[in-house]
Each structure stands twice: as C-alpha cells, then as structure tokens.
Write an enzyme that holds these catalytic residues in place. Structure first.
Site, short mmCIF file in Angstrom:
data_model
loop_
_atom_site.label_atom_id
_atom_site.label_comp_id
_atom_site.label_asym_id
_atom_site.label_seq_id
_atom_site.Cartn_x
_atom_site.Cartn_y
_atom_site.Cartn_z
N GLU A 94 6.11 -44.78 -9.57
CA GLU A 94 5.47 -43.47 -9.48
C GLU A 94 4.34 -43.44 -8.46
O GLU A 94 4.16 -42.46 -7.73
CB GLU A 94 4.96 -43.04 -10.86
CG GLU A 94 6.06 -42.68 -11.84
CD GLU A 94 6.74 -43.89 -12.46
OE1 GLU A 94 6.20 -45.01 -12.32
OE2 GLU A 94 7.81 -43.73 -13.09
N GLN A 119 9.16 -38.18 -13.84
CA GLN A 119 10.14 -37.86 -14.89
C GLN A 119 9.51 -37.31 -16.17
O GLN A 119 10.05 -36.40 -16.79
CB GLN A 119 10.99 -39.09 -15.20
CG GLN A 119 11.95 -39.41 -14.06
CD GLN A 119 12.94 -40.50 -14.41
OE1 GLN A 119 12.64 -41.39 -15.21
NE2 GLN A 119 14.12 -40.44 -13.81
N HIS A 130 6.85 -39.81 -23.62
CA HIS A 130 7.67 -38.75 -23.03
C HIS A 130 7.21 -37.36 -23.46
O HIS A 130 7.88 -36.38 -23.18
CB HIS A 130 9.14 -38.92 -23.43
CG HIS A 130 9.82 -40.10 -22.81
ND1 HIS A 130 9.38 -41.37 -22.97
CD2 HIS A 130 10.93 -40.17 -22.03
CE1 HIS A 130 10.19 -42.20 -22.32
NE2 HIS A 130 11.13 -41.50 -21.73
#
Lengths: 325, 359
Positions: free
Chosen positions: A60, A82, A129
């Site tokens: 990243e 993501q 997430h």
C-alpha cells in the site's frame, strides 16, 4: 440514464475518466484482472489495458508513493486501497508526502490524485476490513475527504475528485455498494465538494450523517415521522471541505441536532460537527446535541458486529431524547 | 551526455572491488574517459558544494540557520551522480544532498531559505525538476519510481534519480520502491550514498548483507559498488545507469562508498559513538584532492582557479543568505494559502481568526 448501484456508479465514473483523459491511471491490488475485491473496477482492465488499469504488488505504501510520483509527473492516478485497515501502511506516504507537497513547495509541485478506500462495517468481514478512520484523514491538513451515500453522488463526487487539483480521499461505504439503486445519468457530471444535501426536510430535529450512516438515518427519519417528529436529514457528502453553513442553518431552524457516525466515539468527526454547532449557534438549541456513534472498541467480528454499528433504532432513540427538553 | 562506449558493464554480480578510476592518491587505475573540460566542471561543482556546505555549518553556529546536515566528503558521490542528467530528468533527494540538487538547478537561495525555516525554499524556479528534499528517511525513493513511471507512460526519455543513505535501505519503503521499479522497469536510478553512518548506527548494523549493491539482485536489477569518493568512477557508473534507464532497460542501484566525515547534523556529536580516527583516515581519501592530484599530474591544475571557485561560491552563498534573510517571514494570512489550490471554507475561516488574533 440507468438504474445503478454505488459500485456500478463508481465503475461508470472511472470508465468515463479513463476514456476522456489519457493521463488518468487506475492502480491498486487486483484492480485489473479481477476487477477489484468489490468488483468496482470490473471490466476496466479489459477496456483500457494493463497500462491504464494497473495491478500492483501488495504494497500500500508503494501504491500511494508511486501514485504520488505519477501525480507530480503530470498523470492523474486513481489509487485503490482494498480496505480501510490496509490504508495504514500507506499513512506515512499520505500524511508526510501526498498531503504536504503543495505547501512545502508553495504550489510549485502538486499531487492531484484520488485515493479510493472502501470503508466501514456491516458485512461481517474479517478483522481490519471494517474500519471507519475518516477522522484520521480529515485531521490531516492538505487532504480533501469525500464520502458518498448514493449512486448519483458516488459518480458525481468521484468525477469531481478526479478533476480536483489536490489529493482527495474518496471513501466508499462498503455495505452500500449494492444495497441502493438509483437512476444515474450516462454522461459525466460532477457533484461539488462542500455542499451538503438535505435528504429530507423537517422542522423538529436535524439528523446529520454521511456515508453508510445516511441510509440508517433516513430509515430513522421514517420511524420518527410515524411518531409525529419531523426530522431533517443532512447528508454531508464531504467532510473536508465541510458545509458548516447548511448544518448551522438547519439547526437554527429545528433547534435540535443529532450527529451520526459509524466510527468510534472519541475524537470522531461528529465531535467536530458538535463543536461547530455550539460555537456558532449554541443559543438556538432547545436541547443538548446528541451523538450516535460506534464505540471505542475494535469493530467486533461478524457475530457481534451489530452491537457496534449504529442503526435506525439508536438514531431514533437519540432524536427522541432531544425532543424531551 | 557520455557516450555508450564508456560503459563500465554494470552487473548484478558482486564485484570483488568497487569501481574505481582514480586511486586514493589520484593516480589513474584505468584510462580516464572524460575530457579535461568535464573534469574541471566536476571539480568546480564539488568545490562549490564544499564551499556551500562549510558556509552553512558556519552560519548555523552563528545561529543564522536552523539545524544543518553537512555532507562533507560526499561531494564526488553527489556531483558525479548527476553529471549525466539533463534538465528534463527528475531528482528526488534527501536533506543531505544539497550539492546534487544545486548542480541540477535548485538555487542556493532556495536551499538556504529552507534552512532558515521557510517553506518558500521548497519552491525552485519553474521548470526545475528537483523536488524539495525529503526530511523523513526513505519515503521518497518510491516517488522517483512514480515519476519515472509517469515519464515512461508519457513516452518521454526522461529518467528519475533518487538519493538516499545506507540507513534508508533499512526502511520498508526501500523494498517497495526497488520492487515497484523492478516489476514495472521504471527509468529510475537509485543512488545510495553509503557513508557508513546513520546518525550513530554503523553500516554493518543496518544490514547483514555484504554490500548494499547486492540487494539489487533481489529486485531483478543491476547493482554496482562504486568508489564514491572517485568522481570519475561515480560519473561513469551514473552515466551507464542513466543510459540504461533512458533506453528502456529499467532501474539500477548504485552503491557509492563514501564517508560522512562530519556530524549527522550540527546538533550531533559523533565522538559519542565512533572513533574519529576513521574520519581522519577518510579525509585523506578526499574526493577534491584526489581529482586535483590527477589534474596536476596531467598539467591541468590551477590552484588560483580552484581558490576562485570556492571564493565565488562563498560569495554566492553570502548573497543567497542575504536574500533569504531579507525576505519577510510568511504572514499569518500566508500560511493558509498553499494548502490547496483554493482554500476550503474552513481554512478561510481559520485564516480570518489567525489574522484577527495576531493583530
């Protein structure tokens, strides 16, 4: 016009930007061959090829640092991270380089780039997430922070972000990707930053939300209407710049305010909104301002996630509380 | 700038000895493929760099500059590396690379202004493709990857060169930058000035690798160790790396062996962590005297000229300091004006508050 969900609307915006501007480059992990983990870039790799829609190594910091170099060099990168928890490895690049180059070079070098980050809980995803870290980015000088809550706004705000001369953090509410459909124009258009939308007019209490919480807040406003409470729902659409004027006008009209965020409670963006209201219009308030937020806990995993994410019932309860005084 | 026949055959294989053209004493160990004119240019630029560097340390001691990071001993590494660059190439450097930045068009006054503590130092003249130096360690190498990548996508022949130290190779960002450059074959030249010290940490405690150059192999690019105090060797190695990048053959890692003979910054005391005898040893391998010895051996040395170069640079730096000090500091209004192309409503409100509060 076509009826699209948010994921499709973003896809349409990216496609139209790639088509009309040869300097636009989409890059990120798995954005090309698979169309991204949320399939938001579905088909773009095929349409524009691997040099315009670039699958990158899993790095990243590298994605954002390389995009930053590209942006200084005259391209218009649109980088995808993501999940929000994966943006932290890139935070050094974002906070120490991307957000600062204009100021540290006094406009000589600039980084017009977009960082797309799916954010938020509600789909029972794995750890890391489900974060809502918008306050971290809003607190970083030199970044614009945008959060759409509808397909129409998703397309228009993203095209505005791509046209913007400065770096934009574009937050995509994961659980709204496919849960709302709306007619979206086929042609490109932009939605300006810093203009909140009144999603529902009302006279009794102002409910202020953004991103994924707008849907819960609209549901809450329906329930409140059934109880005879007229809630005015504001969708902020961008946190930086913030449309404080619309917030103040609405609160002066209703005399009551509830601020809703999914993020943890302490030092969240809701706190900033509460501060602005009390600084500018404390005496128009008929009741203390309420916050409805996530908690200062790690987002619980799938089986207990619902304890964390604010829902319509909590928003209704907070609105009722403001109506008690 | 240099012709292809000068190739030193950069290779991923670990070389037994670093590339060298001039011995420590200034004797040619192989044919010197540069003209006298080029050698004088290199010497003059190194002398200018040294004059600037010493002036800055002096000014800092007088309290006229903020903390300063000297680069004495690294002049050949910086001046030699940028020798093959053109004005269309990018330079992405760190805070210890003023000589490289100046030699590629970044004015002294900008460098000085930054050291007085003024953001306007970061704004070189339009068209100068040298970014303001990175202050955090290691995060900037990937920017040279992105810049080179952009040039490749745009179809230009420009390359990007980035400067960093041995300490920066320990940062995760070094890996990501090298990896991206390798994967996408970007026209990027990685210049590691291995000066053996990252503040107090010696090179052998930064990495267990025998060399930094060998790390290139892991990323599918050539890496080469060069005598970083031999400006001819540095220029030749850099010329080949730049040439490879320009011709679409991808990135190269140069490890330039040098030594930070001074402190990390003007606030540092190297006596606390290292034997200064090594520093004295390295001063005997000085890059300027090495080249002047060679120039003298071929009858091209003019002491008066060298003195005048240093004196002229000293005067240039004096003027730059005067110019920087004459500039009024940013006002409370102006600190808001470069955050975005157009200030947000929040910034405008805060600007009003700041201006009012300050009088």
């Amino acid at each position: 016009m076509a009826e699209l969900n948010i994921a499709q609307a973003i896809n349409g915006a990216l496609g139209s930007a790639l088509e009309s501007d040869p300097t636009v480059i989409v890059l990120g992990e798995d954005v090309g061959a698979t169309g991204g983990v949320f399939r938001v870039t579905d088909g773009l790799g095929e349409r524009f090829g691997p040099d315009r829609v670039v699958d990158t190594p899993v790095a990243e910091s590298g994605i954002i640092g390389a995009a930053f170099g590209m942006a200084i060099g005259g391209l218009k990168p649109v980088a995808e991270i993501q999940f929000m928890g994966f943006s932290y490895p890139a935070f050094d690049q974002i906070a120490n380089h991307v957000s600062r180059i204009r100021n540290r070079s006094r406009h000589r070098f600039t980084a017009p780039m977009v960082i797309r980050i799916p954010y938020g809980a509600g789909i029972g995803a794995a750890e890391h997430h489900s974060e809502s870290a918008e306050a971290i980015y809003a607190h970083t000088p030199g970044l614009k922070v945008v959060v759409p809550a509808s397909p129409y706004d998703a397309k228009g705000l993203l095209l505005e972000a791509i046209a913007d001369p400065d770096p934009v953090i574009f937050l995509e509410p994961i659980r709204l990707y496919r849960s709302i459909r709306q007619l979206v124009p086929d042609d490109p258009y932009t939605v300006p930053f810093g203009v909140a939308e009144i999603r529902r007019p009302g006279n009794d209490v102002t409910l202020i939300a953004y991103g994924a919480m707008v849907k819960e807040t609209l549901e809450a406003s329906e329930k409140l209407a059934a109880e005879g409470i007229g809630a005015e729902v504001l969708d902020l659409r961008s946190l930086v710049p913030l449309d404080a004027d619309t917030i103040i006008e609405s609160v002066e009209h209703t005399g009551r305010a509830v601020v809703i965020q999914e993020a943890p409670r302490t030092a969240g963006f809701a706190t900033e909104i509460v501060s602005q209201i009390q600084e500018r219009t404390l005496y128009s308030l008929a009741a203390p301002i309420q916050r409805v937020t996530g908690w200062d806990t790690v987002v619980p995993l799938r089986r207990a996630e619902h304890h964390f994410v604010p829902d319509a019932a909590r928003i209704v309860a907070a609105a009722r509380k403001t109506m008690e005084s | 700038m240099l012709v292809n026949k000068l190739r030193c055959r950069i290779t991923s294989a670990v070389m037994s000895e670093p590339l060298q053209y001039l011995s420590v004493a200034g004797d040619p160990v192989r044919e010197i493929p540069l003209s006298v004119e080029d050698l004088l240019l290199l010497y003059g630029n190194m002398a200018a760099g040294r004059a600037y560097d010493r002036k800055c340390t002096a000014l800092q001691l007088q309290g006229r500059l903020a903390t300063y990071a000297p680069f004495e001993g690294q002049e050949a590494a910086q001046i030699g590396s940028v020798f093959p660059l053109t004005a269309d190439d990018w330079v992405v450097a760190s805070y210890r690379d003023a000589a490289a930045m100046w030699a590629t068009g970044y004015p002294w006054v900008n460098l000085i202004l930054s050291r007085t503590g003024d953001e306007r130092g970061g704004c070189p003249p339009d068209g100068v493709r040298v970014l303001p130096p990175s202050i955090t360690v290691g995060g900037h190498m990937i920017h040279a990857v992105g810049l080179g990548w952009a040039e490749k996508i745009k179809g230009s022949k420009s390359v990007a060169m980035t400067f960093f130290g041995d300490g920066a190779t320990s940062e995760g960002d070094f890996h990501e930058a090298m990896n991206f450059a390798g994967v996408y074959g970007t026209p990027t030249v990685f210049v590691c000035q291995n000066n053996e010290w990252a503040i107090s940490m010696p090179r052998d405690r930064q990495t267990a690798s025998d060399t930094i150059a060998q790390k290139a192999a892991a990323y599918g690019m050539p890496g080469i160790q060069v005598d970083g105090n031999d400006v001819v060797a540095v220029a030749i190695a850099a010329a080949e790396a730049v040439d490879r990048a320009r011709e679409g053959q991808g990135p190269t890692l140069l490890e330039l062996l040098t030594y930070r003979v001074g402190p990390h910054t003007t606030t540092d005391d190297p006596g606390r962590y290292r034997d200064e005898e090594a520093s004295h040893q390295w001063r005997r391998r000085d890059p300027l005297s090495r080249l002047s010895a060679y120039l003298a051996s071929i009858g091209e040395w003019d002491e008066k000229w060298a003195e005048s170069v240093a004196a002229d640079t000293g005067a240039d730096v004096e003027r730059a300091v005067a110019e920087a000090e004459a500039l009024e500091p940013l006002t409370s209004e102006e600190i808001f004006t470069a955050m975005f192309a157009e200030p947000t409503s929040q910034l405008l409100e805060q600007q009003r508050m700041a201006v009012t509060d300050n009088g």
